[in-house]
Design an enzyme around this catalytic site. Structure first.
Site, PDB file in Angstrom:
ATOM      1  N   TYR A  57      46.772  37.748  44.296  1.00 52.52           N
ATOM      2  CA  TYR A  57      45.741  37.908  45.324  1.00 52.52           C
ATOM      3  C   TYR A  57      46.419  38.324  46.629  1.00 52.52           C
ATOM      4  O   TYR A  57      46.946  37.504  47.381  1.00 52.52           O
ATOM      5  CB  TYR A  57      44.975  36.601  45.541  1.00 52.52           C
ATOM      6  CG  TYR A  57      44.209  36.104  44.340  1.00 52.52           C
ATOM      7  CD1 TYR A  57      43.957  36.904  43.240  1.00 52.52           C
ATOM      8  CD2 TYR A  57      43.727  34.790  44.299  1.00 52.52           C
ATOM      9  CE1 TYR A  57      43.256  36.427  42.147  1.00 52.52           C
ATOM     10  CE2 TYR A  57      43.022  34.315  43.213  1.00 52.52           C
ATOM     11  CZ  TYR A  57      42.796  35.134  42.135  1.00 52.52           C
ATOM     12  OH  TYR A  57      42.102  34.654  41.055  1.00 52.52           O
ATOM     13  N   LEU A 212      29.084  33.015  41.139  1.00 55.17           N
ATOM     14  CA  LEU A 212      27.929  33.605  41.817  1.00 55.17           C
ATOM     15  C   LEU A 212      27.758  35.083  41.442  1.00 55.17           C
ATOM     16  O   LEU A 212      27.159  35.859  42.194  1.00 55.17           O
ATOM     17  CB  LEU A 212      28.060  33.445  43.329  1.00 55.17           C
ATOM     18  CG  LEU A 212      28.145  32.001  43.827  1.00 55.17           C
ATOM     19  CD1 LEU A 212      28.228  31.961  45.349  1.00 55.17           C
ATOM     20  CD2 LEU A 212      26.958  31.179  43.347  1.00 55.17           C
TER      21      LEU A 212
END
Length: 335
Positions: A57, A212
């Site tokens: 990341y 989500l």
């Protein structure tokens, strides 16, 4: 907040975990890093005890930002990171452009784990995951290296990410996986076919990312929403599924609107409904959610206390059927 154990191990964490992919990438919309770091600082006070990151990341920046946010609170949380990528010799390369390939060889993961420890400012990891399968390295060799690091006290537990059942089965011949981290949300139920049942049967914890729907289940999108070129969703694909291709996207938003109305009837948001739905699966240990500020943090934490009934879940499934939107239960996982 409710706490859950990882499978049959003694590792326990909050049902909602703090995911930091957004914090470390320039390919996931706009984000205020200072606000995100502040959200990390506040998350522990709100009952979140698991923080998930990865060296890729950024690469590397998410671990650094997370360490800054946790500070002395590191000892109070379950800290998870992931290794298993080789990188190009280009310090300016970011995101996927920095990745040269997968590498889960013993020497590589041992060396890169040391880098993770340094960036995270800790002398041990609660859980270390192999980020994606490396089809060149025998699983036996990878597990042996992980066992050695566990014996040395560098890691407390180890696991994998994005592994299918045959891969996990081979790993289990040489050690025991504490967790598998794979995508799972209302629009992507591929893991229900085999991976989730296997994890539950074998005592392996399950960490769900994309809880989500990579933004779909926040209620923030409209049919006019577009993604800039550097946002990975602009490709239309989401981990092998056409979720953000225009034809699918518009139909999915119709489902989201019905979900929003359903959640509002109970005084909740559609994001809270998505998290409650996810955590209602008994095989799921923790749902990972990106939280960019205190408002999102408080909303996500509150979802952990909502229990959906079987009738609620049937109603949700009906929305997908009536709008003709697939949930991909039978689609193959790309590993």
């Amino acid at each position: 907040m409710e706490h859950r154990n990882f499978g049959n191990t003694d590792l326990s964490c909050s049902a909602v975990g703090f995911g930091t992919w957004e914090m470390g990438t320039t390919q996931y919309g706009e984000i205020d890093i200072q606000e995100a770091v502040r959200a990390v600082e506040m998350a522990v006070d709100h009952g979140i005890t698991l923080f998930d990151t990865a060296e890729v990341y950024g690469p590397f920046t998410s671990e650094e930002f997370l360490a800054r946010g946790l500070g002395a609170r590191r000892k109070d949380v379950v800290l998870v990171t992931k290794v298993g990528f080789a990188y190009r010799d280009d310090p300016d390369a970011r995101g996927p452009a920095a990745v040269a390939g997968r590498d889960a060889s013993p020497a590589h993961i041992t060396e890169h784990t040391e880098g993770c420890l340094e960036r995270l400012g800790t002398d041990y990891l609660d859980l270390l995951l192999i980020h994606w399968p490396d089809h060149k390295t025998p699983h036996e060799d990878t597990i042996a290296a992980l066992e050695a690091m566990k014996e040395a006290g560098k890691i407390r537990h180890y696991g994998v990410s994005n592994y299918d059942v045959p891969m996990m089965t081979e790993c289990e011949r040489h050690g025991h996986l504490t967790a598998n981290q794979v995508g799972y949300h209302m629009f992507d139920r591929r893991m229900e076919a085999a991976v989730l049942p296997y994890c539950q049967d074998q005592g392996i914890g399950y960490m769900a990312y994309g809880s989500l729907g990579f933004g779909l289940l926040t209620g923030a999108f409209t049919p006019d929403t577009t993604f800039v070129d550097w946002d990975w969703r602009s490709s239309g694909k989401a981990f092998g599924l056409p979720l953000f291709e225009r034809e699918h996207f518009v139909k999915e938003l119709k489902v989201v609107e019905r979900l929003r109305e359903f959640a509002a009837d109970s005084g909740h948001s559609v994001a809270q409904l998505a998290i409650a739905w996810l955590l209602g699966n008994p095989a799921v240990t923790v749902g990972l959610v990106g939280m960019r500020n205190e408002t999102e943090l408080e909303e996500n934490v509150a979802a952990a206390d909502w229990r959906l009934s079987d009738a609620d879940r049937a109603t949700i499934d009906g929305f997908f059927e009536e709008e003709g939107v697939p949930t991909y239960v039978d689609a193959k996982q790309a590993a």
